[in-house]
Motif scaffolding. Sequence first.
Motif, mmCIF file in Angstrom:
data_model
loop_
_atom_site.group_PDB
_atom_site.id
_atom_site.type_symbol
_atom_site.label_atom_id
_atom_site.label_comp_id
_atom_site.label_asym_id
_atom_site.label_seq_id
_atom_site.Cartn_x
_atom_site.Cartn_y
_atom_site.Cartn_z
ATOM 1 N N GLN A 181 6.794 -0.831 -5.817
ATOM 2 C CA GLN A 181 7.002 -1.967 -4.909
ATOM 3 C C GLN A 181 7.355 -1.463 -3.522
ATOM 4 O OE1 GLN A 181 9.320 -5.800 -5.755
ATOM 5 N NE2 GLN A 181 10.713 -4.727 -4.387
ATOM 6 N N ASP A 182 6.528 -1.805 -2.554
ATOM 7 C CA ASP A 182 6.769 -1.435 -1.170
ATOM 8 C C ASP A 182 7.818 -2.364 -0.580
ATOM 9 O OD1 ASP A 182 6.302 -1.630 1.830
ATOM 10 O OD2 ASP A 182 4.961 0.020 1.334
ATOM 11 N N ASN A 183 8.869 -1.792 0.000
ATOM 12 C CA ASN A 183 9.947 -2.641 0.517
ATOM 13 C C ASN A 183 9.602 -3.297 1.844
ATOM 14 O OD1 ASN A 183 10.100 -0.127 1.900
ATOM 15 N ND2 ASN A 183 12.220 -0.515 2.454
ATOM 16 N N MET A 184 8.577 -2.825 2.528
ATOM 17 C CA MET A 184 8.210 -3.430 3.799
ATOM 18 C C MET A 184 7.224 -4.582 3.592
ATOM 19 S SD MET A 184 10.159 -1.622 5.564
ATOM 20 C CE MET A 184 9.787 -2.247 7.197
ATOM 21 N N LEU A 185 6.264 -4.380 2.688
ATOM 22 C CA LEU A 185 5.291 -5.439 2.411
ATOM 23 C C LEU A 185 5.736 -6.331 1.260
ATOM 24 C CD1 LEU A 185 2.012 -3.331 2.705
ATOM 25 C CD2 LEU A 185 3.092 -4.764 4.448
ATOM 26 N N TYR A 186 6.691 -5.837 0.475
ATOM 27 C CA TYR A 186 7.276 -6.578 -0.644
ATOM 28 C C TYR A 186 6.213 -6.969 -1.674
ATOM 29 C CZ TYR A 186 11.218 -9.044 -2.742
ATOM 30 O OH TYR A 186 12.246 -9.427 -3.580
ATOM 31 N N ASN A 187 5.288 -6.044 -1.943
ATOM 32 C CA ASN A 187 4.285 -6.303 -2.964
ATOM 33 C C ASN A 187 4.359 -5.224 -4.032
ATOM 34 O OD1 ASN A 187 3.365 -4.221 -1.430
ATOM 35 N ND2 ASN A 187 1.331 -5.055 -1.028
ATOM 36 N N LEU A 188 3.851 -5.560 -5.217
ATOM 37 C CA LEU A 188 3.891 -4.653 -6.358
ATOM 38 C C LEU A 188 2.504 -4.060 -6.539
ATOM 39 C CD1 LEU A 188 6.027 -3.770 -8.463
ATOM 40 C CD2 LEU A 188 5.113 -5.532 -9.981
ATOM 41 N N ASN A 189 2.428 -2.732 -6.588
ATOM 42 C CA ASN A 189 1.139 -2.045 -6.632
ATOM 43 C C ASN A 189 1.021 -1.201 -7.897
ATOM 44 O OD1 ASN A 189 0.321 -2.667 -3.723
ATOM 45 N ND2 ASN A 189 2.267 -1.609 -3.421
ATOM 46 N N ASN A 190 -0.188 -1.188 -8.460
ATOM 47 C CA ASN A 190 -0.467 -0.293 -9.575
ATOM 48 C C ASN A 190 -0.596 1.134 -9.067
ATOM 49 O OD1 ASN A 190 -0.726 -2.274 -11.714
ATOM 50 N ND2 ASN A 190 -2.603 -2.924 -10.694
ATOM 51 N N VAL A 191 -0.134 2.083 -9.849
ATOM 52 C CA VAL A 191 -0.289 3.490 -9.505
ATOM 53 C C VAL A 191 -1.611 3.972 -10.077
ATOM 54 C CG1 VAL A 191 0.645 5.813 -9.820
ATOM 55 C CG2 VAL A 191 2.189 3.882 -9.416
ATOM 56 N N SER A 192 -2.408 4.571 -9.239
ATOM 57 C CA SER A 192 -3.736 5.007 -9.648
ATOM 58 C C SER A 192 -3.673 5.953 -10.845
ATOM 59 C CB SER A 192 -4.434 5.713 -8.474
ATOM 60 O OG SER A 192 -5.699 6.203 -8.854
ATOM 61 N N GLY A 193 -4.475 5.667 -11.848
ATOM 62 C CA GLY A 193 -4.559 6.526 -13.017
ATOM 63 C C GLY A 193 -3.502 6.285 -14.066
ATOM 64 N N ALA A 194 -2.574 5.374 -13.809
ATOM 65 C CA ALA A 194 -1.499 5.093 -14.764
ATOM 66 C C ALA A 194 -1.647 3.676 -15.302
ATOM 67 C CB ALA A 194 -0.137 5.264 -14.104
ATOM 68 N N HIS A 195 -1.212 3.468 -16.522
ATOM 69 C CA HIS A 195 -1.239 2.133 -17.100
ATOM 70 C C HIS A 195 -0.038 1.975 -18.015
ATOM 71 C CE1 HIS A 195 -3.086 4.535 -20.338
ATOM 72 N NE2 HIS A 195 -2.640 3.599 -21.163
#
Length: 229
Positions: A181-195
């Motif tokens: 989670q980026d604290n500036m954009l406040y969005n949750l992102n998937n990490v590439s290659g991970a699940h």
Amino acid sequence: MGQGQFFRKLLLIAESLLMTNGEYVYIGFKMFKFDGFGLMDWRYGDADDGRAREAFRSALLVSVAPSAQVVPERLAATWRERTQRRFNVTVDNANTSVPWPTVTSTYAAFLMFGQVLNETLANDPAFDFQDGARFARLFWNRTFHFPFSEVRLDEKGERIPPMIIEDLDPETGQLQVVLYQDNMLYNLNNVSGAHIDWGGPAGSGNAVPRNEPQCGYQGYRCTVSDIFT
């Protein structure tokens, strides 16, 4: 939140009750690596390691991103010197008996206070500093930039650090970052290659657990006949 050994014990109890079968998710919070928080891992070198490893497949661990835990060497050197001189205690950056990120956050809080105080004195010399609520609102919904970090406060004055979510890789037994989670954009992102591995048995297709029990949390959605069919 809580010490790592208690979270592990919770998962072991859940495993004994057949509640680590992919139908449940257990969320733990570990702020950063610190001895006082205990070890948030399945490895304890005891007879329960095998069960704990399997149980940890049903857990997600939330923590502050490592990028927000960096201790500036210049400041760390000053703190180490003062700790040695004043308290005769020798520590280093790798010493996890010292909550270094907490020390850094406290330092940043004083810098923030000083910055807002100076701004207020310059912009409004007649400001009533006995009005603490009004002064506190001057910190809200802004980002403070320091040489060693950025501190973002939301519209209610809550600090928003970058966060990560870790999940156990069932193949390696290692915790891996799966969401950020980026604290500036406040969005949750998937990490590439991970699940995320949801901990289900073979053949389950790694199905995501239900958001709530089939009959609801209080059982009102089912009749007696539904339960036995």
